[in-house]
Scaffold this motif. Structure first.
Motif, PDB file in Angstrom:
ATOM      1  N   TYR A  32      79.350  18.406  46.423  1.00 38.35           N
ATOM      2  CA  TYR A  32      79.710  17.754  45.165  1.00 38.35           C
ATOM      3  C   TYR A  32      81.110  17.157  45.165  1.00 38.35           C
ATOM      4  O   TYR A  32      81.594  16.758  44.110  1.00 38.35           O
ATOM      5  CB  TYR A  32      79.599  18.759  44.011  1.00 38.35           C
ATOM      6  CG  TYR A  32      78.176  19.108  43.664  1.00 38.35           C
ATOM      7  CD1 TYR A  32      77.380  18.235  42.927  1.00 38.35           C
ATOM      8  CD2 TYR A  32      77.610  20.312  44.082  1.00 38.35           C
ATOM      9  CE1 TYR A  32      76.075  18.549  42.607  1.00 38.35           C
ATOM     10  CE2 TYR A  32      76.288  20.635  43.762  1.00 38.35           C
ATOM     11  CZ  TYR A  32      75.530  19.742  43.028  1.00 38.35           C
ATOM     12  OH  TYR A  32      74.232  20.049  42.721  1.00 38.35           O
ATOM     13  N   HIS A  33      81.760  17.111  46.317  1.00 37.30           N
ATOM     14  CA  HIS A  33      83.110  16.542  46.329  1.00 37.30           C
ATOM     15  C   HIS A  33      83.054  15.093  45.837  1.00 37.30           C
ATOM     16  O   HIS A  33      82.230  14.303  46.304  1.00 37.30           O
ATOM     17  CB  HIS A  33      83.701  16.592  47.737  1.00 37.30           C
ATOM     18  CG  HIS A  33      85.180  16.349  47.757  1.00 37.30           C
ATOM     19  ND1 HIS A  33      85.730  15.102  47.587  1.00 37.30           N
ATOM     20  CD2 HIS A  33      86.223  17.198  47.907  1.00 37.30           C
ATOM     21  CE1 HIS A  33      87.036  15.178  47.647  1.00 37.30           C
ATOM     22  NE2 HIS A  33      87.371  16.438  47.832  1.00 37.30           N
ATOM     23  N   PRO A  34      83.885  14.727  44.872  1.00 41.25           N
ATOM     24  CA  PRO A  34      83.824  13.377  44.290  1.00 41.25           C
ATOM     25  C   PRO A  34      83.961  12.252  45.305  1.00 41.25           C
ATOM     26  O   PRO A  34      83.498  11.142  45.058  1.00 41.25           O
ATOM     27  CB  PRO A  34      85.003  13.377  43.295  1.00 41.25           C
ATOM     28  CG  PRO A  34      85.209  14.815  42.952  1.00 41.25           C
ATOM     29  CD  PRO A  34      84.884  15.577  44.210  1.00 41.25           C
ATOM     30  N   ASP A  35      84.608  12.507  46.441  1.00 38.33           N
ATOM     31  CA  ASP A  35      84.794  11.456  47.436  1.00 38.33           C
ATOM     32  C   ASP A  35      83.518  11.134  48.208  1.00 38.33           C
ATOM     33  O   ASP A  35      83.400  10.064  48.808  1.00 38.33           O
ATOM     34  CB  ASP A  35      85.892  11.847  48.434  1.00 38.33           C
ATOM     35  CG  ASP A  35      87.266  11.877  47.781  1.00 38.33           C
ATOM     36  OD1 ASP A  35      87.403  11.263  46.700  1.00 38.33           O
ATOM     37  OD2 ASP A  35      88.177  12.497  48.337  1.00 38.33           O
ATOM     38  N   SER A  37      80.123  12.607  47.052  1.00 37.78           N
ATOM     39  CA  SER A  37      78.912  12.811  46.266  1.00 37.78           C
ATOM     40  C   SER A  37      78.609  11.598  45.398  1.00 37.78           C
ATOM     41  O   SER A  37      79.504  10.951  44.854  1.00 37.78           O
ATOM     42  CB  SER A  37      79.058  14.056  45.381  1.00 37.78           C
ATOM     43  OG  SER A  37      77.917  14.215  44.564  1.00 37.78           O
ATOM     44  N   ASP A  41      77.916  13.756  37.803  1.00 38.35           N
ATOM     45  CA  ASP A  41      78.766  14.822  37.278  1.00 38.35           C
ATOM     46  C   ASP A  41      79.484  15.569  38.394  1.00 38.35           C
ATOM     47  O   ASP A  41      79.832  16.748  38.232  1.00 38.35           O
ATOM     48  CB  ASP A  41      77.930  15.805  36.459  1.00 38.35           C
ATOM     49  CG  ASP A  41      76.817  16.449  37.292  1.00 38.35           C
ATOM     50  OD1 ASP A  41      76.514  15.917  38.385  1.00 38.35           O
ATOM     51  OD2 ASP A  41      76.269  17.480  36.869  1.00 38.35           O
ATOM     52  N   ALA A  42      79.710  14.885  39.528  1.00 35.54           N
ATOM     53  CA  ALA A  42      80.289  15.554  40.701  1.00 35.54           C
ATOM     54  C   ALA A  42      81.664  16.132  40.402  1.00 35.54           C
ATOM     55  O   ALA A  42      81.984  17.251  40.824  1.00 35.54           O
ATOM     56  CB  ALA A  42      80.373  14.575  41.865  1.00 35.54           C
ATOM     57  N   ASP A  43      82.481  15.404  39.643  1.00 35.69           N
ATOM     58  CA  ASP A  43      83.835  15.869  39.369  1.00 35.69           C
ATOM     59  C   ASP A  43      83.810  17.148  38.532  1.00 35.69           C
ATOM     60  O   ASP A  43      84.505  18.119  38.838  1.00 35.69           O
ATOM     61  CB  ASP A  43      84.627  14.776  38.646  1.00 35.69           C
ATOM     62  CG  ASP A  43      86.095  15.128  38.510  1.00 35.69           C
ATOM     63  OD1 ASP A  43      86.763  15.283  39.538  1.00 35.69           O
ATOM     64  OD2 ASP A  43      86.577  15.275  37.365  1.00 35.69           O
ATOM     65  N   GLN A  44      82.980  17.162  37.477  1.00 36.63           N
ATOM     66  CA  GLN A  44      82.876  18.344  36.635  1.00 36.63           C
ATOM     67  C   GLN A  44      82.276  19.507  37.403  1.00 36.63           C
ATOM     68  O   GLN A  44      82.708  20.660  37.252  1.00 36.63           O
ATOM     69  CB  GLN A  44      82.017  18.020  35.405  1.00 36.63           C
ATOM     70  CG  GLN A  44      81.820  19.194  34.453  1.00 36.63           C
ATOM     71  CD  GLN A  44      83.140  19.708  33.881  1.00 36.63           C
ATOM     72  OE1 GLN A  44      84.072  18.936  33.668  1.00 36.63           O
ATOM     73  NE2 GLN A  44      83.212  21.003  33.639  1.00 36.63           N
ATOM     74  N   LYS A  45      81.280  19.214  38.243  1.00 38.09           N
ATOM     75  CA  LYS A  45      80.643  20.264  39.032  1.00 38.09           C
ATOM     76  C   LYS A  45      81.652  20.892  39.987  1.00 38.09           C
ATOM     77  O   LYS A  45      81.674  22.121  40.179  1.00 38.09           O
ATOM     78  CB  LYS A  45      79.474  19.677  39.815  1.00 38.09           C
ATOM     79  CG  LYS A  45      78.655  20.701  40.589  1.00 38.09           C
ATOM     80  CD  LYS A  45      77.889  21.626  39.676  1.00 38.09           C
ATOM     81  CE  LYS A  45      76.979  22.536  40.458  1.00 38.09           C
ATOM     82  NZ  LYS A  45      76.227  23.468  39.596  1.00 38.09           N
ATOM     83  N   THR A  46      82.496  20.067  40.593  1.00 35.81           N
ATOM     84  CA  THR A  46      83.514  20.582  41.515  1.00 35.81           C
ATOM     85  C   THR A  46      84.490  21.497  40.786  1.00 35.81           C
ATOM     86  O   THR A  46      84.882  22.547  41.305  1.00 35.81           O
ATOM     87  CB  THR A  46      84.273  19.421  42.177  1.00 35.81           C
ATOM     88  OG1 THR A  46      83.349  18.625  42.923  1.00 35.81           O
ATOM     89  CG2 THR A  46      85.356  19.942  43.119  1.00 35.81           C
ATOM     90  N   LYS A  47      84.890  21.126  39.572  1.00 37.20           N
ATOM     91  CA  LYS A  47      85.792  21.971  38.792  1.00 37.20           C
ATOM     92  C   LYS A  47      85.138  23.324  38.493  1.00 37.20           C
ATOM     93  O   LYS A  47      85.783  24.375  38.557  1.00 37.20           O
ATOM     94  CB  LYS A  47      86.171  21.265  37.486  1.00 37.20           C
ATOM     95  CG  LYS A  47      87.088  20.060  37.681  1.00 37.20           C
ATOM     96  CD  LYS A  47      87.423  19.418  36.347  1.00 37.20           C
ATOM     97  CE  LYS A  47      88.334  18.212  36.536  1.00 37.20           C
ATOM     98  NZ  LYS A  47      88.648  17.538  35.245  1.00 37.20           N
TER      99      LYS A  47
END
Length: 312
Positions: A32-35, A37, A41-47
């Protein structure tokens, strides 16, 4: 606010070992890393993954969280820190989550006579001590460093408490020894170099990454190297000098070799027990027809060596 199930967030059982939790976290955070994925919702999932691992990846935090779960809280239920958790110890948290903040900002000693302390935690004048968080970072090295070992100097910005008890950041410089035989993805642990906590500092984990080099490809301890050869070297065979990560070696190219032929040098991969192998992938490179003489030689070959590569 709602109670959060950190075990469900990482997809592990409540009985999972520390290694199982770490593996699950690393697998999901890469996914799920935003770079990389494409999930919206990758950013929220990573958090959420970072928050969950922040707790379950630390023995003391996990023990406190498990005790809270034992009180019957379920995912989605309203959450308030139990009053008997005390408030005379303040934990400096690094998450933006209100649930995370309330879970640990109020974590303290039991009311007097309240029973045993949390598993894995130490007492100091009756208070609850929390070990500092681990730091996870990456360090990039050349393939040659994995063969010979190396030293690196790195700089980190880490939090600390000033004389007034406030959290401030400071730069820390460390000299790192890279042992020979490391492989991509391997982690080096530097004990006591993590964040400071009342129960002692955490550790620093450095994940090994290799700098990209078009000549090499690494699979475990095996190394694949592309070796350019002239047409006559490939056709007639003979010895050629090859520069490898461990030094220059003399290699015998079999006659009638073609591009893609693989030569194996046993034990010349990344050192280890056992060491890997080095595979040389031959690539036939044609001399450029940049001069009249070179073009004449190509015309002569065309006349005297009738050859149709598409017929084969």
């Amino acid at each position: 606010m709602e109670f959060k199930d950190y075990y469900a967030a990482l997809g592990v059982a409540k009985t999972a070992s520390a290694d199982e939790i770490k593996k699950a976290y690393r697998k999901l955070v890469r996914k799920y890393h935003p770079d990389v994925s494409k999930e919206p919702d990758a950013d929220q999932k990573t958090k959420e993954l970072n928050e969950a691992y922040d707790v379950l990846g630390d023995a003391e935090k996990r023990a406190a969280y498990d005790e809270l779960g034992a009180r019957g809280y379920q995912r989605g239920q309203d959450f308030q820190p139990p009053p008997d958790w005390g408030s005379d110890f303040e934990f400096s948290h690094g998450s933006d989550s209100d649930f995370f903040a309330d879970l640990f900002a109020h974590l303290g000693k039991r009311s007097r006579g309240g029973g045993a302390s949390h598993a894995g935690a130490g007492a100091n004048a009756g208070g609850f001590q929390m070990r500092g968080e681990d730091i996870h970072a990456a360090i990039s090295i050349d393939l040659r460093d994995a063969y010979l070992g190396a030293t690196r100097t790195i700089s980190l910005r880490v939090p600390r408490h000033d004389e007034n008890g406030r959290v401030v950041t400071q730069d820390k410089t460390l000299n790192i020894t890279i042992p020979k035989g490391v492989t991509p993805g391997q982690q080096l642990r530097l004990a006591g170099q993590g964040h400071v906590g009342s129960g002692g500092p955490g550790d620093l984990y450095l994940e090994i990454q290799f700098n990209e080099d078009p000549r090499y490809r690494v699979e475990g301890r095996h190394v694949y190297e592309t070796v350019p050869v002239a047409p006559w070297e490939a056709a007639l065979g003979g010895e050629v000098e090859v520069s490898t990560p461990s030094g220059t070696v003399s290699v015998n190219v079999p006659a009638a070799s073609q591009t893609g032929r693989k030569l194996r040098l046993r034990g010349r991969g990344i050192p280890g027990e056992p060491p890997g192998d080095l595979y040389l992938l031959l690539e036939v490179v044609l001399p450029p027809a940049a001069t009249d003489q070179a073009r004449d030689l190509y015309r002569q070959m065309a006349r005297e060596m009738p050859f149709n590569p598409r017929a084969h």
